[in-house]
Write a protein that holds these residues in place. Structure first.
Motif, PDB file in Angstrom:
ATOM      1  N   THR A 166       0.821  -1.211   0.000  1.00 55.84           N
ATOM      2  CA  THR A 166       0.000   0.000   0.000  1.00 55.84           C
ATOM      3  C   THR A 166       0.856   1.263   0.000  1.00 55.84           C
ATOM      4  O   THR A 166       0.424   2.302  -0.484  1.00 55.84           O
ATOM      5  CB  THR A 166      -0.900   0.004   1.242  1.00 55.84           C
ATOM      6  N   ALA A 167       2.086   1.156   0.530  1.00 49.96           N
ATOM      7  CA  ALA A 167       2.961   2.329   0.588  1.00 49.96           C
ATOM      8  C   ALA A 167       3.221   2.906  -0.801  1.00 49.96           C
ATOM      9  O   ALA A 167       3.501   4.095  -0.946  1.00 49.96           O
ATOM     10  CB  ALA A 167       4.286   1.943   1.252  1.00 49.96           C
ATOM     11  N   LEU A 168       3.096   2.060  -1.824  1.00 49.61           N
ATOM     12  CA  LEU A 168       3.383   2.532  -3.186  1.00 49.61           C
ATOM     13  C   LEU A 168       2.263   3.427  -3.734  1.00 49.61           C
ATOM     14  O   LEU A 168       2.517   4.276  -4.584  1.00 49.61           O
ATOM     15  CB  LEU A 168       3.593   1.319  -4.105  1.00 49.61           C
ATOM     16  N   LEU A 169       1.024   3.237  -3.227  1.00 51.35           N
ATOM     17  CA  LEU A 169      -0.112   3.955  -3.829  1.00 51.35           C
ATOM     18  C   LEU A 169       0.022   5.482  -3.719  1.00 51.35           C
ATOM     19  O   LEU A 169      -0.133   6.175  -4.727  1.00 51.35           O
ATOM     20  CB  LEU A 169      -1.433   3.458  -3.234  1.00 51.35           C
ATOM     21  N   PRO A 170       0.315   6.040  -2.524  1.00 49.43           N
ATOM     22  CA  PRO A 170       0.493   7.500  -2.483  1.00 49.43           C
ATOM     23  C   PRO A 170       1.690   7.965  -3.307  1.00 49.43           C
ATOM     24  O   PRO A 170       1.663   9.071  -3.860  1.00 49.43           O
ATOM     25  CB  PRO A 170       0.689   7.820  -0.992  1.00 49.43           C
ATOM     26  N   VAL A 171       2.705   7.107  -3.428  1.00 50.64           N
ATOM     27  CA  VAL A 171       3.874   7.492  -4.233  1.00 50.64           C
ATOM     28  C   VAL A 171       3.458   7.672  -5.690  1.00 50.64           C
ATOM     29  O   VAL A 171       3.839   8.645  -6.350  1.00 50.64           O
ATOM     30  CB  VAL A 171       4.997   6.439  -4.105  1.00 50.64           C
ATOM     31  N   ILE A 172       2.621   6.734  -6.192  1.00 54.72           N
ATOM     32  CA  ILE A 172       2.155   6.856  -7.577  1.00 54.72           C
ATOM     33  C   ILE A 172       1.314   8.122  -7.743  1.00 54.72           C
ATOM     34  O   ILE A 172       1.539   8.927  -8.641  1.00 54.72           O
ATOM     35  CB  ILE A 172       1.321   5.622  -7.987  1.00 54.72           C
ATOM     36  N   ARG A 173       0.372   8.300  -6.804  1.00 57.90           N
ATOM     37  CA  ARG A 173      -0.551   9.431  -6.911  1.00 57.90           C
ATOM     38  C   ARG A 173       0.201  10.764  -6.910  1.00 57.90           C
ATOM     39  O   ARG A 173      -0.088  11.657  -7.692  1.00 57.90           O
ATOM     40  CB  ARG A 173      -1.548   9.370  -5.748  1.00 57.90           C
ATOM     41  N   TYR A 174       1.186  10.894  -6.000  1.00 62.83           N
ATOM     42  CA  TYR A 174       1.842  12.187  -5.830  1.00 62.83           C
ATOM     43  C   TYR A 174       3.176  12.294  -6.568  1.00 62.83           C
ATOM     44  O   TYR A 174       3.840  13.312  -6.458  1.00 62.83           O
ATOM     45  CB  TYR A 174       2.019  12.491  -4.342  1.00 62.83           C
ATOM     46  N   SER A 175       3.550  11.217  -7.313  1.00 63.88           N
ATOM     47  CA  SER A 175       4.827  11.274  -8.038  1.00 63.88           C
ATOM     48  C   SER A 175       4.906  12.514  -8.923  1.00 63.88           C
ATOM     49  O   SER A 175       5.962  13.144  -9.022  1.00 63.88           O
ATOM     50  CB  SER A 175       5.000  10.016  -8.878  1.00 63.88           C
TER      51      SER A 175
END
Lengths: 240, 41, 144
Positions: A166-175
């Motif tokens: 799940t840690a990857l999801l905000p990274v994708i969104r805010y990349s």
């Protein structure tokens, strides 16, 4: 979580899932047909990118469901670890494959869009790289969950992996916000959309359509797995 | 550059993937549920 | 009930820790993960001559010129007040236009001109039909 616990009984779940599957499937396909037709013929081209903007109507839902699929795995993992929900392991496994397919479709349609607009099929910018990482996470998770199920595991190990991913999801969104990327910034945020209404509206149709079809696929896969479980239990009893 | 081949390719890939995914899920479900029915009888 | 609550707290704490760790790791990456330099970065930090980088910004209005040989294109990439002259030989992407985003791959020459081997067009997050263009379109920077 009373509503979820009412579904804990597989028989009760099936009594809802059986009639719901065709409804989701046909409503979704209908919305997709209308949305794709509108997106290919009715909407105007973009002032800068021209006709290729039409790829948006399949690319954005793919991205949304690619990330939504992992959210589903995470929610199921959470309820497996905390409440030992009996359907959670099956739900997570049912979501994983369509999630991976949509993540792949997001990458493929994005690449096809990138060639005529950016002038490149692929660039290692923050958004593209993090989305590719999500696709690999899906593959790893599917392998792990399959191995766990074959060894008669209770699904706890894939559930922990599911939560960690799940840690990857905000990274994708805010990349696209945190870093300079080739990919454009977020067009649709809580404060509104920077896509003009005349271009935006079919996106809601395809977004809903793909989501309903995704739901139908998950239900079909869950039903298949539940039936398979029953079959195996019956076989064991007959053998005993 | 003509964008239409790209647009049609993108829609084609998505449509094909959807058809495969729906078809495979549907068949697997029908097969498993029918096997359960057969056992019950 | 007690064990269930314990598991709930544990799972929530673990989730918060994982997401926090991810965000920290990513913010530590910071500028390392930036896809391109802006003219402002170049002015502030300087980029060694000859090092391969990407330079991104807006194509300055009225800056695109074709040199006498007919294949070399000269233009200025701007980012707020900072600007960098760019030279490129080759076919530009369709979306390469004045006052829109561009990312150039190449290296600086000793005289401060950026020699691009490749140009990529950058679209912004606004989508609109052609008749609405103009008044509404006023991106001045590629900073997120």
């Amino acid at each position: 979580m009373p509503a979820l616990h009412a579904l804990a009984n597989p028989t009760r779940f099936l009594s809802i899932a059986r009639p719901l599957t065709p409804v989701l499937l046909w409503a979704g396909l209908l919305l997709l047909a209308v949305g794709a037709w509108a997106g290919l013929t009715l909407t105007p081209p973009d002032y800068l990118q021209g006709e290729s903007v039409r790829i948006l109507y399949v690319h954005v839902p793919s991205a949304w469901l690619g990330m939504g699929g992992w959210t589903g795995i995470a929610l199921a993992s959470f309820s497996l670890l905390v409440w030992r929900h009996p359907l959670a392991a099956i739900a997570a496994r049912a979501v994983a494959l369509p999630g991976a397919v949509f993540a792949a479709l997001c990458l493929i349609t994005g690449s096809i869009w990138g060639r005529p607009t950016w002038g490149t099929w692929w660039e290692w910018d923050g958004r593209l790289t993090s989305m590719l990482l999500l696709f690999f996470l899906y593959l790893a998770w599917i392998g792990l969950a399959r191995a766990d199920a074959e060894r008669g595991g209770d699904g706890r190990i894939p559930a922990i992996f599911g939560l960690a991913g799940t840690a990857l999801l905000p990274v994708i969104r805010y990349s696209v916000v945190w870093w300079r990327t080739l990919h454009q910034g977020p067009s649709i945020t809580v404060s509104g959309s920077s896509i003009d209404g005349s271009i935006l509206w079919p996106l809601w149709l395809t977004l809903t359509g793909f989501s309903l079809v995704f739901g139908a696929i998950v239900l079909m896969r869950m039903r298949a797995m539940l039936a398979q479980q029953r079959l195996e239990a019956r076989m064991r009893r007959m053998a005993a | 550059m003509n964008h239409w081949p790209f647009i049609l390719a993108a829609y084609g890939v998505v449509a094909a993937a959807m058809a495969l995914l729906i078809g495979a899920s549907w068949r697997a479900m029908r097969r498993a549920e029918r096997a359960v029915e057969d056992l019950r009888r | 009930m007690k064990a269930k609550h314990q598991r709930l707290t544990l799972a929530l704490a673990a989730l918060a820790a994982i997401v926090g760790a991810g965000v920290l790791a990513v913010s530590a990456l910071g500028e390392q993960a930036a896809y391109f330099y802006s003219p402002a970065d170049v002015a502030r930090e300087g980029v060694p001559v000859g090092r391969a980088i990407r330079l991104g910004g807006m194509v300055e209005k009225g800056s695109i010129r074709r040199s006498d040989d007919g294949v070399t294109i000269l233009f200025t990439v701007e980012d707020g007040p900072a600007r960098t002259p760019v030279e490129f030989r080759g076919v530009t992407p369709d979306l390469f236009k004045e006052a829109s985003g561009v990312v150039a791959e190449g290296r600086f020459r000793a005289d401060g001109t950026f020699i691009a081997d490749n140009l990529l067009a950058k679209h912004d997050e606004r989508y609109m039909p052609p008749q609405l263009e103009g008044g509404k379109h006023k991106t001045e920077t590629l900073e997120p």
